[in-house]
Scaffold this motif. Structure first.
Motif, mmCIF file in Angstrom:
data_model
loop_
_atom_site.group_PDB
_atom_site.id
_atom_site.type_symbol
_atom_site.label_atom_id
_atom_site.label_comp_id
_atom_site.label_asym_id
_atom_site.label_seq_id
_atom_site.Cartn_x
_atom_site.Cartn_y
_atom_site.Cartn_z
ATOM 1 N N VAL A 3 -11.091 -11.449 10.184
ATOM 2 C CA VAL A 3 -10.067 -10.699 9.458
ATOM 3 C C VAL A 3 -9.860 -9.381 10.186
ATOM 4 N N LEU A 4 -8.616 -9.082 10.511
ATOM 5 C CA LEU A 4 -8.254 -7.791 11.094
ATOM 6 C C LEU A 4 -7.482 -7.002 10.058
ATOM 7 N N ASP A 5 -7.975 -5.811 9.786
ATOM 8 C CA ASP A 5 -7.396 -4.946 8.770
ATOM 9 C C ASP A 5 -6.781 -3.725 9.439
ATOM 10 N N ALA A 6 -5.451 -3.631 9.416
ATOM 11 C CA ALA A 6 -4.762 -2.437 9.917
ATOM 12 C C ALA A 6 -4.756 -1.420 8.782
ATOM 13 N N GLY A 7 -5.502 -0.351 8.943
ATOM 14 C CA GLY A 7 -5.642 0.642 7.887
ATOM 15 C C GLY A 7 -4.322 1.239 7.453
ATOM 16 N N HIS A 8 -4.253 1.567 6.148
ATOM 17 C CA HIS A 8 -3.101 2.229 5.528
ATOM 18 C C HIS A 8 -1.902 1.282 5.494
ATOM 19 N N GLY A 9 -0.693 1.818 5.309
ATOM 20 C CA GLY A 9 0.509 0.990 5.213
ATOM 21 C C GLY A 9 1.332 1.348 3.997
ATOM 22 N N GLY A 10 2.618 1.063 4.069
ATOM 23 C CA GLY A 10 3.519 1.369 2.967
ATOM 24 C C GLY A 10 3.574 2.864 2.706
ATOM 25 N N ARG A 11 3.386 3.262 1.443
ATOM 26 C CA ARG A 11 3.411 4.678 1.055
ATOM 27 C C ARG A 11 2.292 5.486 1.699
ATOM 28 N N ASP A 12 1.199 4.803 2.017
ATOM 29 C CA ASP A 12 0.014 5.477 2.566
ATOM 30 C C ASP A 12 0.095 5.483 4.084
ATOM 31 N N GLY A 13 0.575 6.591 4.617
ATOM 32 C CA GLY A 13 0.735 6.684 6.071
ATOM 33 C C GLY A 13 -0.540 7.037 6.804
ATOM 34 N N GLY A 14 -1.584 7.451 6.074
ATOM 35 C CA GLY A 14 -2.798 7.904 6.740
ATOM 36 C C GLY A 14 -2.568 9.278 7.351
ATOM 37 N N ALA A 70 -6.336 -5.717 -2.952
ATOM 38 C CA ALA A 70 -5.596 -6.776 -2.255
ATOM 39 C C ALA A 70 -6.268 -7.099 -0.923
ATOM 40 N N ARG A 71 -6.736 -6.067 -0.213
ATOM 41 C CA ARG A 71 -7.459 -6.301 1.044
ATOM 42 C C ARG A 71 -8.725 -7.113 0.786
ATOM 43 N N TYR A 72 -9.455 -6.728 -0.254
ATOM 44 C CA TYR A 72 -10.666 -7.461 -0.642
ATOM 45 C C TYR A 72 -10.351 -8.939 -0.906
ATOM 46 N N ASN A 73 -9.280 -9.206 -1.648
ATOM 47 C CA ASN A 73 -8.906 -10.587 -1.971
ATOM 48 C C ASN A 73 -8.578 -11.386 -0.718
ATOM 49 N N ILE A 74 -7.909 -10.769 0.243
ATOM 50 C CA ILE A 74 -7.593 -11.447 1.510
ATOM 51 C C ILE A 74 -8.887 -11.783 2.252
ATOM 52 N N ILE A 75 -9.812 -10.828 2.287
ATOM 53 C CA ILE A 75 -11.101 -11.045 2.958
ATOM 54 C C ILE A 75 -11.855 -12.188 2.292
ATOM 55 N N GLU A 76 -11.949 -12.150 0.973
ATOM 56 C CA GLU A 76 -12.688 -13.199 0.246
ATOM 57 C C GLU A 76 -12.073 -14.575 0.475
ATOM 58 N N LYS A 77 -10.764 -14.656 0.442
ATOM 59 C CA LYS A 77 -10.072 -15.937 0.631
ATOM 60 C C LYS A 77 -10.298 -16.480 2.044
ATOM 61 N N ALA A 78 -10.359 -15.586 3.025
ATOM 62 C CA ALA A 78 -10.515 -16.007 4.423
ATOM 63 C C ALA A 78 -11.930 -16.497 4.724
ATOM 64 N N ASN A 79 -12.925 -16.033 3.947
ATOM 65 C CA ASN A 79 -14.327 -16.389 4.203
ATOM 66 C C ASN A 79 -14.669 -16.178 5.686
ATOM 67 N N PRO A 80 -14.490 -14.946 6.192
ATOM 68 C CA PRO A 80 -14.567 -14.717 7.641
ATOM 69 C C PRO A 80 -15.989 -14.602 8.180
ATOM 70 N N ASN A 81 -16.090 -14.769 9.484
ATOM 71 C CA ASN A 81 -17.334 -14.500 10.204
ATOM 72 C C ASN A 81 -17.439 -13.017 10.542
ATOM 73 N N LEU A 82 -16.282 -12.329 10.514
ATOM 74 C CA LEU A 82 -16.246 -10.918 10.902
ATOM 75 C C LEU A 82 -15.001 -10.264 10.339
ATOM 76 N N VAL A 83 -15.149 -9.000 9.901
ATOM 77 C CA VAL A 83 -14.026 -8.176 9.461
ATOM 78 C C VAL A 83 -13.994 -6.938 10.356
ATOM 79 N N ILE A 84 -12.822 -6.653 10.942
ATOM 80 C CA ILE A 84 -12.640 -5.444 11.751
ATOM 81 C C ILE A 84 -11.496 -4.647 11.127
ATOM 82 N N SER A 85 -11.761 -3.391 10.783
ATOM 83 C CA SER A 85 -10.740 -2.508 10.229
ATOM 84 C C SER A 85 -10.406 -1.437 11.271
ATOM 85 N N ILE A 86 -9.120 -1.294 11.564
ATOM 86 C CA ILE A 86 -8.647 -0.389 12.624
ATOM 87 C C ILE A 86 -8.030 0.872 12.015
ATOM 88 N N HIS A 87 -8.517 2.023 12.485
ATOM 89 C CA HIS A 87 -8.033 3.326 12.015
ATOM 90 C C HIS A 87 -7.931 4.297 13.181
#
Length: 192
Positions: A3-14, A70-87
Motif C-alpha cells: 500500500v502506498l499512501d500519498a499524505g494529505h489531499g483534498g482540503r488538507d494541503g499539508g 478511510a486510509r485505514y480501511n484501504i490498508i485493512e482491505k488490501a491485507n498488505p505485506n508493506l505500507v509506505i506513507s510519503i510526506h
C-alpha cells in the motif's frame, strides 16, 4: 502487496514550501513514481489516493479523522505485506534538510524496513542519517502491518525544495526507496 499512501489531499494541503510547493501535490507525484517502479517489478500496489481528492466524507464533522479512517480501511482491505506513507517535511529553521524514515515503536519488521530504506537514502540521496526513527503517526499505528513513513525532505529549505521538485532527483529518490524495499523483502524471507 504494497500500500502506498500519498499524505494529505483534498482540503488538507499539508505544508507549503518556502517557494510555494504544496505538500499534497508533491507527495502524490513521488507516490505515483514509486508505484510505477514497483508495478514494473511485479508488485501489486494499492494506492490510498490516486488524485487530489480527499478521502474524507463531505458530511463528516472531523474531516481529518474521516480521511485517516478511510486510509485505514484501504490498508485493512488490501491485507498488505508493506505500507509506505510519503510526506514532505517542514520546519521553522530553513536550514533543516534530509530525508527521514519513521516506524512504529516496538515493531522490529517496520524498524528493519525503515532502516534499509533510510540507509539506501543515505547512500543515494545524501540523507544525513543512516538510522530511521520511531514515529508516533496514525498511519503507522492504525494497523499491525509493516509500515514506514518517509519524510522525503524539507520543503521549508529553499535548496531542498528545488531539489525535491527536480524530476531527476525524484527518480533517484524513488530508486533509493525501491532498493530499500527490495532489500527488506529479501531479508524478511531469509529470516522466515
Amino acid at each position: 502487496t504494497i500500500v502506498l499512501d500519498a499524505g494529505h489531499g483534498g482540503r488538507d494541503g499539508g505544508s507549503v514550501g518556502i517557494n510555494g510547493t504544496i505538500e499534497k501535490e508533491i507527495n502524490l507525484k513521488y507516490t505515483l513514481a514509486l508505484k510505477e517502479k514497483l508495478v514494473q517489478a511485479g508488485y501489486r500496489v494499492v494506492l490510498t489516493r490516486k488524485n487530489d481528492d480527499g478521502l474524507y466524507s463531505e458530511t463528516a464533522s472531523n474531516k481529518k479523522m474521516s480521511d485517516m479512517k478511510a486510509r485505514y480501511n484501504i490498508i485493512e482491505k488490501a491485507n498488505p505485506n508493506l505500507v509506505i506513507s510519503i510526506h514532505m517535511n517542514s520546519f521553522n529553521n530553513t536550514s533543516a534538510r534530509g530525508a527521514n524514515c519513521y516506524y512504529r515503536a516496538n515493531d522490529e519488521s517496520s524498524k528493519n524496513c525503515a532502516n534499509l530504506i533510510q540507509s539506501s537514502l543515505h547512500t543515494y540521496c545524501n540523507a544525513p542519517s543512516t538510522q530511521s526513527r520511531v514515529g508516533d503517526y496514525y498511519i503507522l499505528n492504525c494497523s499491525y502491518y509493516t509500515s514506514v513513513l518517509i519524510e522525503c525532505g524539507f520543503i521549508s529549505n529553499p535548496d531542498e525544495e528545488a531539489l525535491l521538485n527536480s524530476e531527476e532527483y525524484m527518480n533517484t529518490f524513488v530508486d533509493a526507496v525501491y532498493a530499500g524495499i527490495i532489500l527488506y523483502f529479501g531479508s524478511s524471507y531469509i529470516n522466515v
